[in-house]
Design a protein around this motif. Structure first.
Motif, PDB file in Angstrom:
ATOM      1  N   VAL A 247       0.830  -1.203   0.000  1.00  0.00           N
ATOM      2  CA  VAL A 247       0.000   0.000   0.000  1.00  0.00           C
ATOM      3  C   VAL A 247       0.870   1.259   0.000  1.00  0.00           C
TER       4      VAL A 247
ATOM      5  N   PRO B 266       1.338   1.188   7.618  1.00  0.00           N
ATOM      6  CA  PRO B 266       1.108  -0.024   6.827  1.00  0.00           C
ATOM      7  C   PRO B 266       1.582  -1.290   7.531  1.00  0.00           C
TER       8      PRO B 266
ATOM      9  N   THR C 163      -3.795  -7.534  10.675  1.00  0.00           N
ATOM     10  CA  THR C 163      -4.470  -8.471   9.780  1.00  0.00           C
ATOM     11  C   THR C 163      -4.032  -9.901  10.036  1.00  0.00           C
TER      12      THR C 163
ATOM     13  N   TRP D 249      -6.322   0.547   2.685  1.00  0.00           N
ATOM     14  CA  TRP D 249      -6.525  -0.899   2.632  1.00  0.00           C
ATOM     15  C   TRP D 249      -7.965  -1.247   2.984  1.00  0.00           C
ATOM     16  N   ARG D 250      -8.831  -0.326   2.701  1.00  0.00           N
ATOM     17  CA  ARG D 250     -10.278  -0.541   2.769  1.00  0.00           C
ATOM     18  C   ARG D 250     -10.896   0.104   1.538  1.00  0.00           C
TER      19      ARG D 250
ATOM     20  N   TRP E  69      -9.543  -1.863  -2.984  1.00  0.00           N
ATOM     21  CA  TRP E  69      -8.873  -2.904  -2.199  1.00  0.00           C
ATOM     22  C   TRP E  69      -9.653  -4.210  -2.261  1.00  0.00           C
TER      23      TRP E  69
ATOM     24  N   THR F   9      -3.225  -9.031   2.791  1.00  0.00           N
ATOM     25  CA  THR F   9      -2.830  -8.104   3.857  1.00  0.00           C
ATOM     26  C   THR F   9      -2.099  -6.897   3.298  1.00  0.00           C
ATOM     27  N   PRO F  10      -2.281  -5.729   3.905  1.00  0.00           N
ATOM     28  CA  PRO F  10      -1.440  -4.576   3.540  1.00  0.00           C
ATOM     29  C   PRO F  10       0.023  -4.888   3.831  1.00  0.00           C
TER      30      PRO F  10
ATOM     31  N   HIS G 194      -5.180   5.242  -5.176  1.00  0.00           N
ATOM     32  CA  HIS G 194      -5.276   3.795  -4.989  1.00  0.00           C
ATOM     33  C   HIS G 194      -4.201   3.110  -5.836  1.00  0.00           C
TER      34      HIS G 194
ATOM     35  N   TYR H 257      -1.319   0.235  -5.806  1.00  0.00           N
ATOM     36  CA  TYR H 257      -0.964  -0.973  -5.062  1.00  0.00           C
ATOM     37  C   TYR H 257       0.140  -1.733  -5.790  1.00  0.00           C
TER      38      TYR H 257
END
Length: 447
Positions: A199, A249, A256, A362-363, A367, A385-386, A404, A406
């Motif tokens: 992230v 992060p 998580t 991460w929501r 994501w 997982t982040p 966003h 990634y």
């Protein structure tokens, strides 16, 4: 009448791996013909991609494709890079550009430079798009393919692509580049496979430490020659690493993984509000990767001194590679290095540097699209997982046009396979690579 031989995804992958698109810091050493050949080969092996997507060549050899969807708003950007790092063939068990296969079935391995970094992702994306086009898929939103040509060195190919998109007012809903992978044993006591989705990524900077002196004959050295003073500075830097802390992060990753931890680790991860300082001090003991997620790192990578073995150095110099933890800055790191060295005779100069990237959420829907594609194609037991990306990627240039961004490569990699990145004997398992194609296909269909 001779029938045209139909190639398979693996054969197409191997053909592209055989093209030595090697990056060099000295761009005069780059074989641009190899990149031209790669472009021609992509057009031949992926005719639907070539014919149905709009294609641009940016900054010499970077490639940008646009696949028009129902709407141009909130597009998906899939990234990979064409170039690979140099090799020493004598260190390899298989020739690095032969793309030889060893073993049988899904566990067979393709050995080649770029098998993972990053032609594995590039070809998997092309395969997924070609199949979707053949199936008549029309994405709900535009899809862009952004393939930089010099990620391993300057990265200005991807930066030029990001500039083009920015000038056209394009704001991607989701950008996905190389990064973390599906791994196991990311932390002691966590046995579930985890999809490590970056992230954010650490900043990167290069410093030079330089000491000057008069020079002369090595038979009459001064009491404290330049290399000795430089060595003392390097020793101080090594003995006083940057402080540890849990960046957001990393906290999110640990939270998580908490429900999946075993033994005494589980309560430690489940109570980060109390245990964070303890975990920050303990993680460096677990290895280089966990050390790098909790602190800014600084390591000397190059040294040079005198021009001859019997000549005193007029200049002793060291190159320091610094990777900045989320929350640290280039300016702050320079100040700390100078303070730790504590010697005004050692010049500390910034060669180049960039601060850490912004942190993507991460929501939310982007994501969830990634997590759903992971579960649908890589395994329902895989925990998404982040993750804090430890190295730099081309995606850093896209943070100015999307919130966003990634970093995830959809391959299930062993520790040995990850260790072969930028090292001899890079390889990927056939079954692992084929599942990566399915991941990109699922992401495209969800766009």
């Amino acid at each position: 009448m001779r029938l045209r031989r139909v190639s398979t995804p693996i054969e197409r992958f191997r053909e592209i791996l055989r093209i030595p698109t090697v990056s060099h810091v000295d761009e005069s050493l780059v074989d641009t013909v190899a990149f031209d050949l790669l472009h021609d080969t992509i057009a031949r092996l992926y005719p639907r991609v070539h014919d149905e997507l709009e294609r641009e060549v940016v900054a010499g050899h970077a490639l940008l494709y646009r696949w028009r969807g129902t709407t141009p708003e909130r597009p998906l950007v899939l990234m990979a890079h064409q170039d690979v790092v140099p090799v020493d063939p004598t260190e390899w068990r298989h020739p690095p550009f032969a793309a030889e296969i060893s073993g049988e079935g899904a566990d067979a391995e393709i050995h080649a430079r770029g098998a993972i970094d990053d032609k594995g992702a590039l070809v998997a994306i092309l395969e997924a798009v070609e199949v979707a086009l053949a199936d008549g898929v029309v994405p709900a939103h535009d899809v862009y393919l952004a393939f930089g040509h010099n990620e391993e060195t300057a990265g200005d190919g991807a930066r030029a692509i990001a500039t083009v998109l920015q000038e056209r007012g394009i704001r991607p809903a989701l950008v996905l580049d190389e990064g973390g992978a599906v791994v196991e044993g990311v932390l002691p006591g966590v046995g579930v496979p985890t999809a490590m989705v970056g992230v954010a990524e650490r900043g990167v900077m290069t410093l030079t430490l330089t000491v000057h002196e008069a020079g002369g004959h090595a038979s009459t050295p001064p009491s404290f020659p330049a290399p000795a003073r430089l060595a003392r500075a390097i020793g101080r830097l090594h003995r006083h690493p940057f402080p540890v802390r849990l960046a957001p992060p990393v906290r999110a990753m640990l939270a998580t993984l908490a429900p999946h931890a075993r033994g005494p680790l589980r309560p430690l991860l489940a109570n980060l509000a109390v245990t964070a300082p303890l975990l920050a001090r303990a993680l460096p003991l677990a290895g280089p990767e966990t050390n790098a997620i909790v602190r800014t790192t600084a390591v000397v990578t190059e040294l040079d001194g005198a021009v001859g073995e019997n000549v005193l150095a007029t200049r002793a110099r060291a190159t320091v590679n610094v990777r900045l933890l989320t929350g640290d800055t280039v300016e702050g790191a320079i100040a700390r290095v100078r303070r730790v060295i504590g010697d005004p005779a050692v010049e500390v100069e910034l060669r180049q540097g960039s601060d850490p990237s912004p942190v993507s959420p991460w929501r939310g829907e982007p994501w969830r699209r990634i997590a759903t594609a992971v579960a649908d194609t890589l395994g329902t037991d895989v925990v998404t997982t982040p993750y804090l990306q430890l190295g730099a990627s081309d995606s850093r240039w896209f943070t100015g046009i999307s919130e966003h961004v990634y970093r995830f490569t959809p391959f299930h990699l062993t520790r040995a396979e990850r260790d072969a990145l930028h090292a001899p004997n890079e390889r990927i398992r056939v079954g692992v690579w084929l599942r990566g194609i399915a991941f990109y296909g699922a992401l495209i269909r969800a766009s």
